[in-house]
Design an enzyme around this catalytic site. Structure first.
Site, PDB file in Angstrom:
ATOM      1  CB  THR A  86      -9.839  -6.611 -45.277  1.00 30.16           C
ATOM      2  OG1 THR A  86      -9.125  -7.594 -44.502  1.00 30.16           O
ATOM      3  CG2 THR A  86      -9.986  -7.106 -46.703  1.00 30.16           C
ATOM      4  CB  VAL A  87      -9.513  -2.723 -41.228  1.00 30.60           C
ATOM      5  CG1 VAL A  87      -9.596  -2.574 -39.707  1.00 30.60           C
ATOM      6  CG2 VAL A  87      -8.140  -2.293 -41.738  1.00 30.60           C
ATOM      7  CG  LEU A  97      -4.222   0.871 -44.749  1.00 22.34           C
ATOM      8  CD1 LEU A  97      -3.681  -0.367 -45.442  1.00 22.34           C
ATOM      9  CD2 LEU A  97      -5.343   1.507 -45.548  1.00 22.34           C
ATOM     10  CE1 TYR A 126      -5.176   1.610 -49.835  1.00 20.50           C
ATOM     11  CE2 TYR A 126      -7.314   1.922 -50.880  1.00 20.50           C
ATOM     12  CZ  TYR A 126      -6.452   1.157 -50.105  1.00 20.50           C
ATOM     13  OH  TYR A 126      -6.867  -0.056 -49.616  1.00 20.50           O
ATOM     14  CG  PHE A 415      -3.801  -5.826 -58.897  1.00 20.83           C
ATOM     15  CD1 PHE A 415      -3.164  -5.287 -57.794  1.00 20.83           C
ATOM     16  CD2 PHE A 415      -4.020  -5.006 -59.995  1.00 20.83           C
ATOM     17  CE1 PHE A 415      -2.750  -3.961 -57.782  1.00 20.83           C
ATOM     18  CE2 PHE A 415      -3.612  -3.675 -60.002  1.00 20.83           C
ATOM     19  CZ  PHE A 415      -2.976  -3.166 -58.904  1.00 20.83           C
TER      20      PHE A 415
END
Length: 415
Positions: A86-87, A97, A126, A415
């Protein structure tokens, strides 16, 4: 004011700050209770949990931990799982990140992990770190009345039966059942003990909407637990007619008989008109297990598990292959972690993979290889999209013959 990236400390203030930043990022409760901090201390590896701190306040979170991903053929591949990314809204687009994930990926590589894995909350983030979507999920909405036509389904034909259970029994039997399924279903990942605590209410996060589920088990003729379902229901009536919704929290089945029996059980519950079944495999048997396949409507199909190659020979030799084949892959990786040209020689009896100077059959980025690894994506599709280059005519089709799996990959867990 500069932002410091550092490991989380175990004291109450640090854990509370990290929990709060993570919760804000996930739109959860902004304040942690004592049981939240206790749970965090239980599940976190403090040598792999990072925070970005500015003026004493945590503004970004990141953690990683070891788990396993099941590859085609049933081999379990060690993976470093990325989670809790998280940011805070006040610190977006400042590279926080990148400052956390890139050093961690290098540590993963040095520790000998063949792959890294994560569940992508947002698609565009990502790929630039070398991850590719390797397994997808499908959500279904079932018209229970239509599903049971033309009449009540027959009972299990293998001598098995469905029985109700309580949370204590699920905590005992569930992990064992999941582990049996994980050993044969590619895409499954290790399910930690904290997962079962959340399902059964042993841990209820502050601000969460946990509701005590009903639980049912499928027992094979010899008494073995071959299936399990956890579900909640909302009792509603409309114009004097039942109009209830049932929500599946988790459904695991080791055998087709268990899978059929559990879906029939759910669709036969009185006063239930709709069954909501999220997080199923893209090629789930569900529509064909009920009396009318059109009763199971797909409401979503989305990417879920993403993989990032780190050690190409290790990851490619770990999985199985349905046919004999030979492929030279030129893997491009801006971070240098999986960079190289590799010769894969594989077949039903095993595989070898090693660096080579031979001419490449396919040139592809690490993210594309991550997407191909579980056999769910097609090299021909990626070539058509311009996401890999076919250096030898027919190489993409040959790669599909070698890499594709007979069933689609499935990872039902977050997860």
């Amino acid at each position: 004011m500069s932002v410091e990236i550092r490991l989380l400390e175990m004291d109450d203030d640090d854990v509370a700050q990290w929990w709060q930043a993570r919760s804000i990022g996930y739109l959860g409760a902004p304040t942690a209770e004592a049981h939240d901090l206790e749970y965090m201390r239980e599940i976190l590896d403090f040598s792999r949990t990072w925070g970005a701190f500015e003026d004493g306040r945590c503004v970004a979170t990141y953690r990683s931990f070891d788990h396993e991903v099941t590859a085609p053929g049933g081999a379990t591949v060690p993976s470093s799982a990325v989670s809790a990314v998280t940011v805070s809204p006040t610190h977006r687009r400042q590279g926080l990140l990148t400052r956390m994930i890139e050093p961690d990926l290098r540590r993963f590589k040095e520790a000998g992990n063949p792959v890294a894995s994560l569940i992508a909350a947002e698609y565009p983030i990502y790929g630039r770190y070398g991850f590719g979507p390797a397994a997808w999920l499908t959500d279904f909405r079932i018209d229970a009345m239509r599903a049971m036509r033309p009449g009540p389904p027959p009972g299990p034909q293998d001598g098995g039966r469905v029985v109700l259970a309580d949370a204590q029994r699920v905590r005992k039997e569930g992990p064992w059942l999941h582990e049996r399924i994980r050993r044969k279903q590619h895409g499954f990942v290790t399910r930690p003990g904290g997962w079962w605590k959340k399902l059964t209410g042993s841990y209820q996060p502050t601000g969460g909407d946990w509701k005590e589920p009903y639980y049912a088990l499928y027992l094979a003729a010899d008494g073995t637990v071959d299936g399990m379902v956890a579900y909640t229901a909302v009792n509603a009536w409309n114009g004097g007619m039942p109009d209830g919704d049932l929500h599946v929290q988790d459904l695991l089945a080791y055998s087709p008989a268990a899978e059929r029996a559990l879906w029939h059980y759910l669709c036969s519950i009185d006063w239930v008109t709709r069954v909501h079944a999220p997080s199923r495999a893209p090629d789930d048997l569900l529509p064909l297990l009920v009396g009318d396949a059109r009763a199971a409507v797909t409401t979503a199909c989305v990417d879920h598990l993403w993989l990032r190659p780190l050690d190409v020979p290790a990851m490619l030799t770990a999985r199985s292959y349905p046919a004999e084949g030979r492929l030279v892959l030129d893997v491009r990786d801006e971070a240098g972690l999986a960079q190289g040209r590799f010769l894969l020689e594989a077949g039903p009896d095993g595989a070898s993979c090693a660096p080579t100077a031979l001419a490449a059959d396919l040139t592809l980025p690490a993210a594309a290889l991550g997407g191909l690894y579980l056999g769910d994506e097609s090299a021909v599709r990626l070539a058509a999209l311009g996401r890999l280059d076919e250096e030898r005519a027919g190489a993409a089709a040959a790669a599909d013959t070698l890499l594709r799996a007979s069933r689609r990959a499935w990872c039902p867990d977050i997860f």
